[in-house]
Design an enzyme around this catalytic site. Structure first.
Site, PDB file in Angstrom:
ATOM      1  N   ARG A  89      43.388  36.468  30.951  1.00  0.00           N
ATOM      2  CA  ARG A  89      42.061  35.614  30.687  1.00  0.00           C
ATOM      3  C   ARG A  89      41.196  36.773  30.789  1.00  0.00           C
ATOM      4  NH1 ARG A  89      39.600  35.680  35.552  1.00  0.00           N
ATOM      5  NH2 ARG A  89      38.278  33.641  35.374  1.00  0.00           N
ATOM      6  N   THR A  91      39.713  39.408  28.709  1.00  0.00           N
ATOM      7  CA  THR A  91      39.017  39.621  27.205  1.00  0.00           C
ATOM      8  C   THR A  91      38.336  38.330  27.138  1.00  0.00           C
ATOM      9  OG1 THR A  91      40.549  40.851  26.497  1.00  0.00           O
ATOM     10  CG2 THR A  91      39.375  39.878  24.881  1.00  0.00           C
ATOM     11  N   VAL A 286      46.106  39.276  25.181  1.00  0.00           N
ATOM     12  CA  VAL A 286      47.326  39.544  24.455  1.00  0.00           C
ATOM     13  C   VAL A 286      48.171  40.064  25.332  1.00  0.00           C
ATOM     14  CG1 VAL A 286      46.364  39.994  22.059  1.00  0.00           C
ATOM     15  CG2 VAL A 286      46.462  41.943  23.884  1.00  0.00           C
ATOM     16  N   GLU A 288      50.218  38.756  28.321  1.00  0.00           N
ATOM     17  CA  GLU A 288      51.557  38.131  28.558  1.00  0.00           C
ATOM     18  C   GLU A 288      52.017  37.731  27.280  1.00  0.00           C
ATOM     19  OE1 GLU A 288      50.828  36.354  32.978  1.00  0.00           O
ATOM     20  OE2 GLU A 288      49.275  36.206  31.339  1.00  0.00           O
TER      21      GLU A 288
END
Lengths: 344, 172
Positions: A89, A91, A286, A288
């Site tokens: 979460r 970014t 990006v 996980e």
């Protein structure tokens, strides 16, 4: 005999916490008289590049050089709550709150610039170190001079941005509804070689395409994709978490093996950019998404090579030989029901 | 050795003579980090698996967590603090940054020390030789690719700068 196979794996991932769980971030920003800015955000830099990312976003939004930004993260005495670094979460949520903090700071800056340039503050844009009237480019003031002016006149030089992606919830009966704020997609492609004599599975090639929304820093996104795929490879082939009665039995790097440079292929990253209107400049997480598809990709490639499906992790040589019928099962598989209940 | 197990550590660390009386019977890692406050050398696993505590002892790369401190008496130790500085990075360090081979940084000092050891023995390594050279250093973040390319880039730069020179010269 060495058999080769090719496999594909794909995933969809809900970013953030979803299901009405609190999911927010606050960023503070302060303008110094020399035109540099300091960013405060409570999230942790773990090497994923959060500090670089927030500085880049702020520099872009204020139209100033990256070098003029400074950042303080995860200092509970000074930084506002940004929520945890998890659920891919950072970014998406912390980035958005940083942009909102910039917009909050731009308001008093545009007011003063409007007074000095005798123009409408709403027509001012912040670009290339200038605050400029977009209709009359000759009316402009440098960001640095404006910053000095803000301090001279005692104007508000702090901005704060709060961003929440807390969703509604899904219907308890149907599971339909507002689950997550946005979703990420990723696909991977692997070629593996299975040695049927030793049971060793070698990943020869691994390509990973991950939807970044917009890659704010492409090199860091590549780093996330490559590192994520290698973690996924470890999960698929090596990392055997042995838990007995709630206790880790191999919590050491000598007993819990993770991939070394010699165990992995050169992951080929592919950044897919599908602009996400809810993300900062279209970006989303990006981390996980780059890890999740790897094991299914490798297992599909193994199935393609052997014509036999792997239904366990990790696919270590020993377990692969059992699957191939070349090693007899020595012990019965213990099911949850058979497990002895620990004495209180 | 007296009852407090005090010993005299006389050695060279990063080119400087060190002489101090400290508690003996510990690891070289403890001496470097706790006594000399050279905290650039990291303790990852403490059992010789991860390579993050790699230092050079008389030009040989060793794991400081498996090396008794007494073993370093009279020797020359090179740690990450003796390799470049924030304003004057060693080509290996600069190339790792440039390629994106640094994420959390925990493995980086050991990775740099292993790379220097490799380039000292083999100034023009192939990709396979680089992989072998750092296969004792674990990295959980990068997936290794950017580290491998970083070391390759540094090797090329060092070769171009002084074809006959050694990595050791570039450190000193």
């Amino acid at each position: 005999m060495k058999l080769r196979g090719i496999g594909v794996g794909s995933m969809m991932y809900g970013l953030g916490y979803g299901f009405a769980r609190p999911d927010f971030s606050t960023t503070d920003i302060e303008l110094a008289p020399d035109g540099t800015v300091t960013i405060w955000n409570g999230a942790s830099e773990l090497g994923q590049g959060l500090q670089t990312l927030l500085c880049q976003l702020v520099a872009e939004e204020l139209g100033i050089p990256y070098e003029d930004t400074f950042i303080i993260t995860a200092d509970t005495g000074r930084t506002p709550d940004a929520g945890p670094v998890s659920a891919s979460r950072s970014t998406y949520v912390q980035g958005n709150s940083a942009l909102k903090a910039c917009r909050d700071l731009k308001k008093p800056m545009a007011e003063l610039a409007g007074e000095l340039l005798k123009t409408d503050p709403d027509q001012l844009i912040f670009k290339k170190g200038l605050v400029q009237d977009q209709n009359e480019p000759s009316r402009s003031i440098s960001f640095t001079n404006l910053a000095g002016g803000m301090h001279q006149r005692g104007r508000r030089v702090r901005g704060s941005g709060y961003h929440s992606i807390t969703t509604g919830d899904v219907d308890k009966e149907t599971s339909q509804g507002d689950a997550y704020a946005t979703y990420a997609w990723a696909s991977q492609l692997a070629e593996v070689e299975v040695d049927t004599e030793t049971g060793q599975v070698t990943v020869l090639r691994l390509a990973s395409a991950t939807d970044a929304g917009k890659a704010i820093n492409p090199k860091m996104v590549e780093g996330q994709i490559e590192g994520g795929a290698v973690q996924g490879l470890g999960f698929a082939l090596m990392e055997d978490m042995k838990i007995e009665q709630g206790e880790f039995k191999n919590a050491k790097l000598s007993t819990y093996l993770i991939p070394t440079a010699a165990d992995v292929p050169m992951v080929e990253p592919l950044i897919v950019e599908v602009y996400d209107p809810t993300g900062p400049y279209g970006a989303k997480g990006v981390a996980e998404p780059a890890t999740i598809p790897t094991a299914p990709t490798i297992f599909n490639a193994i199935a393609n090579a052997l014509g036999q499906r792997v239904r366990f992790t990790p696919a270590t040589p020993e377990k692969m030989l059992k699957l191939l019928g070349k090693l007899e099962e020595k012990e019965e598989q213990i099911t949850i029901e058979d497990m002895p209940y620990p004495e209180p | 050795m007296d009852e407090n197990n005090l010993i005299k550590m006389e050695l060279t660390v990063n080119g400087e003579a060190v002489s101090m009386i400290v508690k003996g019977g510990r690891r070289l890692l403890d001496f470097l980090r706790d006594d000399l406050h050279l905290t650039g050398t990291k303790e990852g696993c403490g059992e010789g698996e991860c390579g993050s505590c790699t230092v050079h002892l008389d030009g040989q790369s060793v794991l400081a967590c498996l090396t008794p401190m007494e073993r370093a008496i009279g020797c020359s130790v090179l740690t990450i603090e003796g390799v470049g500085s924030p304003t004057n990075l060693h080509p290996v360090q600069a190339a790792l940054l440039d390629e994106g081979g640094v994420q959390c940084g925990m493995c980086t000092p050991g990775m740099v020390m292993s790379a220097l050891d490799l380039l000292e023995r083999n100034p023009d390594p192939t990709i396979e030789e680089i992989i072998e050279g750092i296969s004792g250093n674990l990295c959980r973040c990068t997936g290794y690719k950017k580290i491998i390319y970083g070391i390759q880039q540094a090797a090329q730069e060092l070769q171009a700068a002084s074809p006959a020179g050694t990595v050791k010269e570039s450190v000193e």
